[in-house]
Design a protein around this motif. Structure first.
Motif, mmCIF file in Angstrom:
data_model
loop_
_atom_site.group_PDB
_atom_site.id
_atom_site.type_symbol
_atom_site.label_atom_id
_atom_site.label_comp_id
_atom_site.label_asym_id
_atom_site.label_seq_id
_atom_site.Cartn_x
_atom_site.Cartn_y
_atom_site.Cartn_z
ATOM 1 N N ARG A 156 -26.570 -6.113 -7.708
ATOM 2 C CA ARG A 156 -27.585 -5.210 -8.649
ATOM 3 C C ARG A 156 -27.528 -3.711 -8.451
ATOM 4 O O ARG A 156 -27.415 -2.620 -9.346
ATOM 5 C CB ARG A 156 -29.061 -5.660 -8.516
ATOM 6 N N LYS A 157 -27.380 -3.324 -6.800
ATOM 7 C CA LYS A 157 -27.185 -1.937 -6.598
ATOM 8 C C LYS A 157 -26.028 -1.303 -6.900
ATOM 9 O O LYS A 157 -25.890 -0.376 -7.454
ATOM 10 C CB LYS A 157 -27.014 -1.925 -5.134
ATOM 11 N N LYS A 158 -24.868 -2.196 -6.989
ATOM 12 C CA LYS A 158 -23.626 -1.676 -7.548
ATOM 13 C C LYS A 158 -23.584 -1.273 -9.047
ATOM 14 O O LYS A 158 -23.272 -0.479 -9.362
ATOM 15 C CB LYS A 158 -22.656 -2.670 -7.269
ATOM 16 N N TRP A 159 -24.140 -2.215 -9.849
ATOM 17 C CA TRP A 159 -24.390 -2.237 -11.020
ATOM 18 C C TRP A 159 -25.335 -0.775 -11.653
ATOM 19 O O TRP A 159 -24.915 0.161 -12.452
ATOM 20 C CB TRP A 159 -25.294 -3.492 -11.788
ATOM 21 N N LEU A 160 -26.290 -0.798 -10.671
ATOM 22 C CA LEU A 160 -27.039 0.608 -11.051
ATOM 23 C C LEU A 160 -26.335 1.840 -10.623
ATOM 24 O O LEU A 160 -26.464 2.863 -11.288
ATOM 25 C CB LEU A 160 -28.399 0.602 -10.156
ATOM 26 N N ALA A 161 -25.639 1.685 -9.580
ATOM 27 C CA ALA A 161 -24.820 2.871 -9.077
ATOM 28 C C ALA A 161 -23.720 3.555 -9.908
ATOM 29 O O ALA A 161 -23.555 4.622 -9.831
ATOM 30 C CB ALA A 161 -24.326 2.459 -7.664
ATOM 31 N N GLU A 162 -23.404 2.474 -11.032
ATOM 32 C CA GLU A 162 -22.306 2.945 -12.094
ATOM 33 C C GLU A 162 -23.116 3.170 -13.257
ATOM 34 O O GLU A 162 -22.384 3.435 -14.326
ATOM 35 C CB GLU A 162 -21.420 1.637 -12.026
ATOM 36 N N ARG A 163 -24.392 3.177 -13.382
ATOM 37 C CA ARG A 163 -24.966 3.569 -14.737
ATOM 38 C C ARG A 163 -25.717 4.976 -14.610
ATOM 39 O O ARG A 163 -26.625 4.982 -13.733
ATOM 40 C CB ARG A 163 -26.067 2.370 -15.001
ATOM 41 N N ASP A 164 -25.795 5.647 -15.726
ATOM 42 C CA ASP A 164 -26.751 6.743 -15.979
ATOM 43 C C ASP A 164 -27.853 6.314 -16.622
ATOM 44 O O ASP A 164 -28.080 5.189 -17.673
ATOM 45 C CB ASP A 164 -26.085 7.972 -16.671
#
Ligand SMILES: [Fe+2]
Length: 294
Positions: A156-164
Motif C-alpha cells: 500500500r505504501k508503494k502504491w501511494l508513493a506512486e500516486r498524486d
C-alpha cells in the motif's frame, strides 16, 4: 558534552501527550518576543511531534500575529468575510452570531483535513488560539500522518508513493457548505482550481514520510476512478484516525496550539451550538510545494 542552554531556553521543556503526536510546552510565554534559540526548539519539536500545546497564554491579535510570523509569512484566507477587519491574517472560527451575522466560520470541519491542502503550496502550519470554548465537546482532534504511513502494509505504501491526489476546494465547498454558507463567487472559484499533490510527502525538516490526503479535500487519485478513489481515501483515513495515532485536545480559554499541516490532519469535534459559545482565532503559515523523495 551537552549543549549549553541560555537561561530562556533552559526554562523550556516539552512533555509528550501521546506516543506518536502532541507535546505540551512548558516555560514559554508567546505574548513576548520568543528568543531565537527557543524558536529553534519549537520548530524542531513541531517537526517531530506535529502538534504543540501552550497553556495559559494571553494574546492580543497583534501578539498572535507576531508569534505566528516567527514561523513564516502568513496566509490570508479565501473567505475574507471571516477575517478580523483590522487583522486580515486572523481567521475567526466561531458559532457566535452578532447583529444577525456569524462572526466567524461556524462550520469547522468535522472531518480530518490539512488546512489549505487545495493550494499549490499548502499551509505549513496553523496557530489556533482559544478565546471562548464550550464546557462539553468542541475538542480539536489531530491524527499523525507519520504514524499512519509508517503502519501501512508495504504494498500500500508503494502504491501511494506512486500516486498524486487531486485536491479540490470548490468540489468540497459545493458538496459540504452550501446549506450554511454563501455560494462561492466566480472570483473565489478562480483562485482555487484543483491541484495535484503527492499522496505521501517528505517532511522537509526531518525527512520522514507522511500520508498526505484527506476526506475533505482529496477528490480522487490522479488517473483513478473517483468512486474507487473515494472508497480508498475513506479506508485510509479510518486507518489514520485509529486511537493510537490521535491526540484530541480539550480546550480551555488561553490555550494556543501550533500544528504542522505537513504531518498531521485535524478535525473539530461537535458541541451543543445552541447552548455554548466557541470563539477561536487562527493564523495560517504559508508553506512549500509538497514533494516525495522516498
Ligand atoms: Fe482546519
Amino acid at each position: 558534552m551537552p549543549e549549553a542552554l541560555s537561561k530562556d531556553e533552559s526554562e523550556v521543556t516539552f512533555e509528550a501527550l501521546t506516543p506518536h503526536i502532541g507535546s505540551l510546552a512548558h516555560g514559554i510565554d508567546v505574548s513576548k518576543p520568543v528568543p531565537p534559540a527557543v524558536m529553534t526548539r519549537l520548530r524542531r519539536e513541531l517537526a517531530d511531534r506535529s502538534v504543540i500545546v501552550l497553556r495559559d497564554q494571553s494574546l492580543t491579535p497583534e501578539q498572535l500575529i507576531a508569534v505566528s510570523r516567527d514561523f513564516g509569512p502568513l496566509e490570508k484566507h479565501v473567505l475574507s468575510n471571516f477575517c478580523l477587519p483590522d487583522h486580515p491574517e486572523i481567521f475567526v472560527v466561531s458559532n457566535i452570531i452578532e447583529d444577525g451575522r456569524h462572526i466567524g466560520a461556524h462550520g469547522g470541519s468535522k472531518q480530518y483535513h490539512s488546512d489549505l491542502s487545495y493550494l499549490p503550496e499548502p499551509s505549513m502550519g496553523s496557530l489556533f488560539y482559544c478565546l471562548e470554548c464550550p464546557e462539553d465537546g468542541g475538542e480539536t482532534a489531530f491524527a499523525s500522518m507519520f504514524a499512519a504511513f509508517d503502519a501501512l502494509p508495504e504494498d500500500r505504501k508503494k502504491w501511494l508513493a506512486e500516486r498524486d491526489g487531486v485536491h479540490d476546494y470548490v468540489w468540497n465547498y459545493e458538496r459540504a457548505h452550501l446549506q450554511n454558507r454563501a455560494p462561492l463567487t466566480e472570483e473565489q472559484k478562480a483562485k482555487t482550481p484543483p491541484v495535484l499533490h503527492p499522496s505521501v510527502r517528505t517532511h522537509p525538516e526531518n525527512g520522514r514520510p507522511a500520508l498526505f490526503i484527506s476526506e475533505v479535500f482529496t477528490r480522487s487519485f490522479e488517473g483513478e476512478d473517483e468512486a474507487e478513489s473515494q472508497a480508498l481515501i475513506h479506508e485510509l483515513m479510518e486507518f489514520a484516525a485509529q486511537p493510537a495515532f490521535v491526540y484530541a485536545h480539550k480546550w480551555r480559554s488561553g490555550d494556543l496550539i501550533i500544528w504542522d499541516n505537513r504531518s498531521a490532519v485535524h478535525k473539530a469535534m461537535p458541541f451543543d451550538e445552541a447552548k455554548s459559545r466557541r470563539r477561536m482565532h487562527r493564523t495560517t503559515i504559508t508553506g512549500d510545494r509538497p514533494y516525495f523523495n522516498g
